[in-house]
Design a protein around this motif. Sequence first.
Motif, PDB file in Angstrom:
ATOM      1  N   GLY A  33      56.829   4.036 -30.855  1.00  0.00           N
ATOM      2  CA  GLY A  33      56.291   2.731 -30.465  1.00  0.00           C
ATOM      3  C   GLY A  33      54.776   2.725 -30.466  1.00  0.00           C
ATOM      4  O   GLY A  33      54.143   1.763 -30.899  1.00  0.00           O
ATOM      5  N   PHE A  34      54.175   3.809 -30.000  1.00  0.00           N
ATOM      6  CA  PHE A  34      52.719   3.911 -29.968  1.00  0.00           C
ATOM      7  C   PHE A  34      52.134   3.880 -31.383  1.00  0.00           C
ATOM      8  O   PHE A  34      51.119   3.235 -31.634  1.00  0.00           O
ATOM      9  CB  PHE A  34      52.293   5.190 -29.246  1.00  0.00           C
ATOM     10  CG  PHE A  34      50.807   5.326 -29.103  1.00  0.00           C
ATOM     11  CD1 PHE A  34      50.139   4.649 -28.099  1.00  0.00           C
ATOM     12  CD2 PHE A  34      50.082   6.111 -29.978  1.00  0.00           C
ATOM     13  CE1 PHE A  34      48.754   4.753 -27.967  1.00  0.00           C
ATOM     14  CE2 PHE A  34      48.699   6.216 -29.855  1.00  0.00           C
ATOM     15  CZ  PHE A  34      48.043   5.543 -28.852  1.00  0.00           C
ATOM     16  N   ALA A  79      64.083  -7.887 -28.856  1.00  0.00           N
ATOM     17  CA  ALA A  79      65.017  -6.877 -28.351  1.00  0.00           C
ATOM     18  C   ALA A  79      66.359  -7.510 -28.002  1.00  0.00           C
ATOM     19  O   ALA A  79      67.398  -6.857 -28.091  1.00  0.00           O
ATOM     20  CB  ALA A  79      64.421  -6.168 -27.140  1.00  0.00           C
ATOM     21  N   ALA A  80      66.337  -8.790 -27.633  1.00  0.00           N
ATOM     22  CA  ALA A  80      67.569  -9.520 -27.328  1.00  0.00           C
ATOM     23  C   ALA A  80      68.270 -10.016 -28.593  1.00  0.00           C
ATOM     24  O   ALA A  80      69.322 -10.638 -28.515  1.00  0.00           O
ATOM     25  CB  ALA A  80      67.268 -10.693 -26.399  1.00  0.00           C
ATOM     26  N   GLY A  81      67.659  -9.752 -29.749  1.00  0.00           N
ATOM     27  CA  GLY A  81      68.275 -10.142 -31.016  1.00  0.00           C
ATOM     28  C   GLY A  81      67.837 -11.490 -31.552  1.00  0.00           C
ATOM     29  O   GLY A  81      68.348 -11.941 -32.571  1.00  0.00           O
ATOM     30  N   LEU A  82      66.910 -12.149 -30.887  1.00  0.00           N
ATOM     31  CA  LEU A  82      66.418 -13.440 -31.359  1.00  0.00           C
ATOM     32  C   LEU A  82      65.306 -13.217 -32.381  1.00  0.00           C
ATOM     33  O   LEU A  82      64.381 -12.453 -32.136  1.00  0.00           O
ATOM     34  CB  LEU A  82      65.886 -14.270 -30.197  1.00  0.00           C
ATOM     35  CG  LEU A  82      66.898 -14.579 -29.095  1.00  0.00           C
ATOM     36  CD1 LEU A  82      66.204 -15.246 -27.923  1.00  0.00           C
ATOM     37  CD2 LEU A  82      68.029 -15.444 -29.623  1.00  0.00           C
ATOM     38  N   SER A  83      65.400 -13.900 -33.493  1.00  0.00           N
ATOM     39  CA  SER A  83      64.393 -13.757 -34.551  1.00  0.00           C
ATOM     40  C   SER A  83      63.771 -15.112 -34.848  1.00  0.00           C
ATOM     41  O   SER A  83      64.486 -16.090 -35.077  1.00  0.00           O
ATOM     42  CB  SER A  83      65.045 -13.201 -35.821  1.00  0.00           C
ATOM     43  OG  SER A  83      64.098 -13.097 -36.848  1.00  0.00           O
ATOM     44  N   ALA A  84      62.459 -15.158 -34.827  1.00  0.00           N
ATOM     45  CA  ALA A  84      61.748 -16.399 -35.142  1.00  0.00           C
ATOM     46  C   ALA A  84      61.923 -16.716 -36.626  1.00  0.00           C
ATOM     47  O   ALA A  84      61.846 -15.817 -37.466  1.00  0.00           O
ATOM     48  CB  ALA A  84      60.270 -16.261 -34.801  1.00  0.00           C
ATOM     49  N   PRO A  85      62.172 -17.986 -36.958  1.00  0.00           N
ATOM     50  CA  PRO A  85      62.287 -18.346 -38.376  1.00  0.00           C
ATOM     51  C   PRO A  85      60.947 -18.161 -39.084  1.00  0.00           C
ATOM     52  O   PRO A  85      59.890 -18.400 -38.503  1.00  0.00           O
ATOM     53  CB  PRO A  85      62.702 -19.821 -38.343  1.00  0.00           C
ATOM     54  CG  PRO A  85      62.352 -20.310 -36.986  1.00  0.00           C
ATOM     55  CD  PRO A  85      62.335 -19.126 -36.077  1.00  0.00           C
ATOM     56  N   GLN A 134      64.027  -0.419 -27.753  1.00  0.00           N
ATOM     57  CA  GLN A 134      64.142   0.434 -26.572  1.00  0.00           C
ATOM     58  C   GLN A 134      62.906   0.338 -25.678  1.00  0.00           C
ATOM     59  O   GLN A 134      61.796   0.157 -26.154  1.00  0.00           O
ATOM     60  CB  GLN A 134      64.365   1.902 -26.978  1.00  0.00           C
ATOM     61  CG  GLN A 134      65.780   2.205 -27.410  1.00  0.00           C
ATOM     62  CD  GLN A 134      66.101   1.681 -28.797  1.00  0.00           C
ATOM     63  OE1 GLN A 134      65.217   1.389 -29.578  1.00  0.00           O
ATOM     64  NE2 GLN A 134      67.380   1.559 -29.097  1.00  0.00           N
ATOM     65  N   ALA A 135      63.130   0.520 -24.373  1.00  0.00           N
ATOM     66  CA  ALA A 135      62.034   0.412 -23.403  1.00  0.00           C
ATOM     67  C   ALA A 135      60.951   1.455 -23.655  1.00  0.00           C
ATOM     68  O   ALA A 135      59.756   1.157 -23.516  1.00  0.00           O
ATOM     69  CB  ALA A 135      62.579   0.538 -21.989  1.00  0.00           C
ATOM     70  N   SER A 136      61.334   2.664 -24.036  1.00  0.00           N
ATOM     71  CA  SER A 136      60.317   3.707 -24.244  1.00  0.00           C
ATOM     72  C   SER A 136      59.416   3.365 -25.427  1.00  0.00           C
ATOM     73  O   SER A 136      58.206   3.563 -25.369  1.00  0.00           O
ATOM     74  CB  SER A 136      60.967   5.073 -24.446  1.00  0.00           C
ATOM     75  OG  SER A 136      61.805   5.062 -25.586  1.00  0.00           O
ATOM     76  N   SER A 137      59.994   2.831 -26.505  1.00  0.00           N
ATOM     77  CA  SER A 137      59.167   2.464 -27.650  1.00  0.00           C
ATOM     78  C   SER A 137      58.309   1.245 -27.320  1.00  0.00           C
ATOM     79  O   SER A 137      57.167   1.148 -27.767  1.00  0.00           O
ATOM     80  CB  SER A 137      60.019   2.215 -28.894  1.00  0.00           C
ATOM     81  OG  SER A 137      60.980   1.215 -28.660  1.00  0.00           O
TER      82      SER A 137
END
Length: 181
Positions: A33-34, A79-85, A134-137
């Motif tokens: 993630g970093f 992360a919730a699976g929502l993707s902006a068009p 993931q929360a760590s990333s």
Amino acid sequence: MKKTIAAIALAGASTAALAHTGAGPHTHGFLDGFAHPFTGIDHLLAMLAVGAWSARQQNGRWLPATFIGMLMAGMAAGAAGLSAPGLETGIALTVALLGVLIALAARLPALPAALMVGGFALLHGNAHGLELPQASSAAGLLLASVMLVHGGRLLGRGSPALALKASGAAIAVSGLAMLSL
């Protein structure tokens, strides 16, 4: 001059947009993630540009916090699976527009500037959240994002106006080039 060279070196070290779904395998840990914002030229330029542009705004001290807060909201949505068009196109346009704002030394009132920067952050965060849920990333990504926005702010404060405008023009061209990929 040293700061401008450092910014160019960072941009040159970046690869094509790797912060997006399907860009490649990720281990989803803190270090992954970093590294994420440093390895995608679109996110690297956007975060540096937000910082640089905010440094030249009258009430710009709130823009980095707005960007990071809305980046987190976009990451949560991703992360919730929502993707902006139109996510990829939108991200490229944010880079281009930020570059234009810097190149023109544009100043906006606080509320429109915050709304714009917040909208940009939602898009970038959404892409990151889709790729690194993931929360760590996410924690690593947020730390790197804070560093890049702050670094951009330092560049914006310390760079001569002409050098900053030239950097803005280069960022705008980069954003337009991303549209053609």
